[in-house]
Write a protein that holds these residues in place. Structure first.
Motif, PDB file in Angstrom:
ATOM      1  N   ASN A  57     -58.401   7.377 -39.135  1.00  0.00           N
ATOM      2  CA  ASN A  57     -58.953   7.126 -37.810  1.00  0.00           C
ATOM      3  C   ASN A  57     -59.672   5.798 -37.737  1.00  0.00           C
ATOM      4  O   ASN A  57     -60.425   5.446 -38.654  1.00  0.00           O
ATOM      5  CB  ASN A  57     -59.920   8.245 -37.445  1.00  0.00           C
ATOM      6  CG  ASN A  57     -59.686   8.730 -36.028  1.00  0.00           C
ATOM      7  OD1 ASN A  57     -60.195   8.153 -35.092  1.00  0.00           O
ATOM      8  ND2 ASN A  57     -58.923   9.788 -35.890  1.00  0.00           N
ATOM      9  N   MET A  58     -59.429   5.067 -36.683  1.00  0.00           N
ATOM     10  CA  MET A  58     -60.178   3.851 -36.392  1.00  0.00           C
ATOM     11  C   MET A  58     -61.018   4.143 -35.159  1.00  0.00           C
ATOM     12  O   MET A  58     -60.498   4.170 -34.044  1.00  0.00           O
ATOM     13  CB  MET A  58     -59.235   2.684 -36.131  1.00  0.00           C
ATOM     14  CG  MET A  58     -59.955   1.375 -35.795  1.00  0.00           C
ATOM     15  SD  MET A  58     -58.771   0.027 -35.564  1.00  0.00           S
ATOM     16  CE  MET A  58     -59.874  -1.288 -35.051  1.00  0.00           C
ATOM     17  N   PRO A  59     -62.276   4.419 -35.332  1.00  0.00           N
ATOM     18  CA  PRO A  59     -63.094   4.802 -34.182  1.00  0.00           C
ATOM     19  C   PRO A  59     -63.387   3.618 -33.289  1.00  0.00           C
ATOM     20  O   PRO A  59     -63.304   2.468 -33.697  1.00  0.00           O
ATOM     21  CB  PRO A  59     -64.383   5.326 -34.830  1.00  0.00           C
ATOM     22  CG  PRO A  59     -64.459   4.590 -36.113  1.00  0.00           C
ATOM     23  CD  PRO A  59     -63.048   4.402 -36.577  1.00  0.00           C
ATOM     24  N   ALA A  60     -63.730   3.931 -32.080  1.00  0.00           N
ATOM     25  CA  ALA A  60     -64.102   2.907 -31.120  1.00  0.00           C
ATOM     26  C   ALA A  60     -65.536   2.479 -31.357  1.00  0.00           C
ATOM     27  O   ALA A  60     -66.316   3.143 -32.019  1.00  0.00           O
ATOM     28  CB  ALA A  60     -63.955   3.445 -29.707  1.00  0.00           C
ATOM     29  N   ALA A  61     -65.825   1.334 -30.772  1.00  0.00           N
ATOM     30  CA  ALA A  61     -67.192   0.854 -30.825  1.00  0.00           C
ATOM     31  C   ALA A  61     -68.032   1.591 -29.790  1.00  0.00           C
ATOM     32  O   ALA A  61     -67.526   2.359 -28.994  1.00  0.00           O
ATOM     33  CB  ALA A  61     -67.207  -0.640 -30.565  1.00  0.00           C
ATOM     34  N   ASP A  62     -69.332   1.355 -29.840  1.00  0.00           N
ATOM     35  CA  ASP A  62     -70.201   1.889 -28.801  1.00  0.00           C
ATOM     36  C   ASP A  62     -69.707   1.397 -27.445  1.00  0.00           C
ATOM     37  O   ASP A  62     -69.169   0.291 -27.349  1.00  0.00           O
ATOM     38  CB  ASP A  62     -71.632   1.417 -29.018  1.00  0.00           C
ATOM     39  CG  ASP A  62     -72.211   1.991 -30.299  1.00  0.00           C
ATOM     40  OD1 ASP A  62     -73.105   1.355 -30.866  1.00  0.00           O
ATOM     41  OD2 ASP A  62     -71.757   3.054 -30.733  1.00  0.00           O
ATOM     42  N   PRO A  63     -69.836   2.126 -26.355  1.00  0.00           N
ATOM     43  CA  PRO A  63     -70.567   3.378 -26.214  1.00  0.00           C
ATOM     44  C   PRO A  63     -69.723   4.646 -26.402  1.00  0.00           C
ATOM     45  O   PRO A  63     -70.182   5.734 -26.132  1.00  0.00           O
ATOM     46  CB  PRO A  63     -71.045   3.301 -24.768  1.00  0.00           C
ATOM     47  CG  PRO A  63     -69.937   2.588 -24.067  1.00  0.00           C
ATOM     48  CD  PRO A  63     -69.405   1.579 -25.068  1.00  0.00           C
ATOM     49  N   MET A  64     -68.485   4.468 -26.915  1.00  0.00           N
ATOM     50  CA  MET A  64     -67.621   5.631 -27.033  1.00  0.00           C
ATOM     51  C   MET A  64     -67.710   6.297 -28.405  1.00  0.00           C
ATOM     52  O   MET A  64     -67.299   7.440 -28.574  1.00  0.00           O
ATOM     53  CB  MET A  64     -66.178   5.223 -26.766  1.00  0.00           C
ATOM     54  CG  MET A  64     -65.955   4.785 -25.327  1.00  0.00           C
ATOM     55  SD  MET A  64     -64.414   3.907 -25.126  1.00  0.00           S
ATOM     56  CE  MET A  64     -64.864   2.284 -25.737  1.00  0.00           C
ATOM     57  N   LYS A  65     -68.230   5.575 -29.370  1.00  0.00           N
ATOM     58  CA  LYS A  65     -68.267   6.080 -30.730  1.00  0.00           C
ATOM     59  C   LYS A  65     -69.037   7.389 -30.806  1.00  0.00           C
ATOM     60  O   LYS A  65     -70.122   7.516 -30.235  1.00  0.00           O
ATOM     61  CB  LYS A  65     -68.921   5.043 -31.646  1.00  0.00           C
ATOM     62  CG  LYS A  65     -68.782   5.334 -33.111  1.00  0.00           C
ATOM     63  CD  LYS A  65     -69.325   4.156 -33.923  1.00  0.00           C
ATOM     64  CE  LYS A  65     -69.150   4.404 -35.409  1.00  0.00           C
ATOM     65  NZ  LYS A  65     -69.652   3.250 -36.208  1.00  0.00           N
ATOM     66  N   GLY A  66     -68.446   8.350 -31.492  1.00  0.00           N
ATOM     67  CA  GLY A  66     -69.087   9.649 -31.632  1.00  0.00           C
ATOM     68  C   GLY A  66     -68.784  10.608 -30.506  1.00  0.00           C
ATOM     69  O   GLY A  66     -69.037  11.805 -30.625  1.00  0.00           O
ATOM     70  N   ARG A  67     -68.240  10.108 -29.423  1.00  0.00           N
ATOM     71  CA  ARG A  67     -67.905  10.972 -28.283  1.00  0.00           C
ATOM     72  C   ARG A  67     -66.402  11.140 -28.129  1.00  0.00           C
ATOM     73  O   ARG A  67     -65.940  12.181 -27.649  1.00  0.00           O
ATOM     74  CB  ARG A  67     -68.475  10.406 -26.984  1.00  0.00           C
ATOM     75  CG  ARG A  67     -69.995  10.291 -26.961  1.00  0.00           C
ATOM     76  CD  ARG A  67     -70.484   9.925 -25.557  1.00  0.00           C
ATOM     77  NE  ARG A  67     -70.007   8.616 -25.132  1.00  0.00           N
ATOM     78  CZ  ARG A  67     -69.292   8.392 -24.028  1.00  0.00           C
ATOM     79  NH1 ARG A  67     -68.947   9.405 -23.244  1.00  0.00           N
ATOM     80  NH2 ARG A  67     -68.904   7.164 -23.706  1.00  0.00           N
ATOM     81  N   PHE A  68     -65.638  10.120 -28.519  1.00  0.00           N
ATOM     82  CA  PHE A  68     -64.189  10.128 -28.323  1.00  0.00           C
ATOM     83  C   PHE A  68     -63.496  10.225 -29.682  1.00  0.00           C
ATOM     84  O   PHE A  68     -63.886   9.541 -30.628  1.00  0.00           O
ATOM     85  CB  PHE A  68     -63.733   8.850 -27.626  1.00  0.00           C
ATOM     86  CG  PHE A  68     -64.150   8.726 -26.179  1.00  0.00           C
ATOM     87  CD1 PHE A  68     -65.050   9.590 -25.603  1.00  0.00           C
ATOM     88  CD2 PHE A  68     -63.607   7.709 -25.408  1.00  0.00           C
ATOM     89  CE1 PHE A  68     -65.419   9.464 -24.281  1.00  0.00           C
ATOM     90  CE2 PHE A  68     -63.965   7.568 -24.074  1.00  0.00           C
ATOM     91  CZ  PHE A  68     -64.872   8.445 -23.508  1.00  0.00           C
TER      92      PHE A  68
END
Length: 124
Positions: A57-68
């Protein structure tokens, strides 16, 4: 080449959750890294998250990190975007994308194939 079709976008209240789907045809998604972007009116297309061919997984940066969270089901040739804790700032058209690059990034130019998008609207 692969064809991508997003679905699941709708009107949702602040704090709610939504899962978007991206169905692929033409080629198996197992040969692609798969990602999600979004674009709000008047803004540039923004990277949401991605999952590599090896399911990293390559997570998104804030403000989506941890939510998406992006996930893939190669057997169903489908990619998902789970969105939690939605807020008004998440209102946008959400796009599914695919790339054959082994080392991809958040730049839309790294992504070669795109769906037509699905609208997500978050209301207060």
């Amino acid at each position: 080449q692969v064809q991508l079709v997003e679905s699941g976008g709708q009107l949702v209240q602040t704090g709610g959750s939504l899962r978007l789907s991206c169905g692929a045809s033409g080629r198996p998604i197992s040969v692609y890294a798969m990602g999600w972007f979004r674009q709000a009116p008047g803004k540039e297309r923004e990277f949401v998250g991605a999952v590599s061919r090896s399911d990293s997984n390559m997570p998104a940066a804030d403000p989506m990190k941890g939510r998406f969270t992006v996930s893939r089901d190669n057997a169903k040739n489908t990619v998902y975007l789970q969105m939690n804790g939605l807020n008004i700032g998440d209102t946008a058209v959400y796009y599914c994308a695919a790339t054959t690059l082994e080392f991809f990034g958040a730049n839309p130019r790294d992504w070669y194939y795109w769906g037509q998008g699905t609208q997500v609207t978050v209301s207060s």
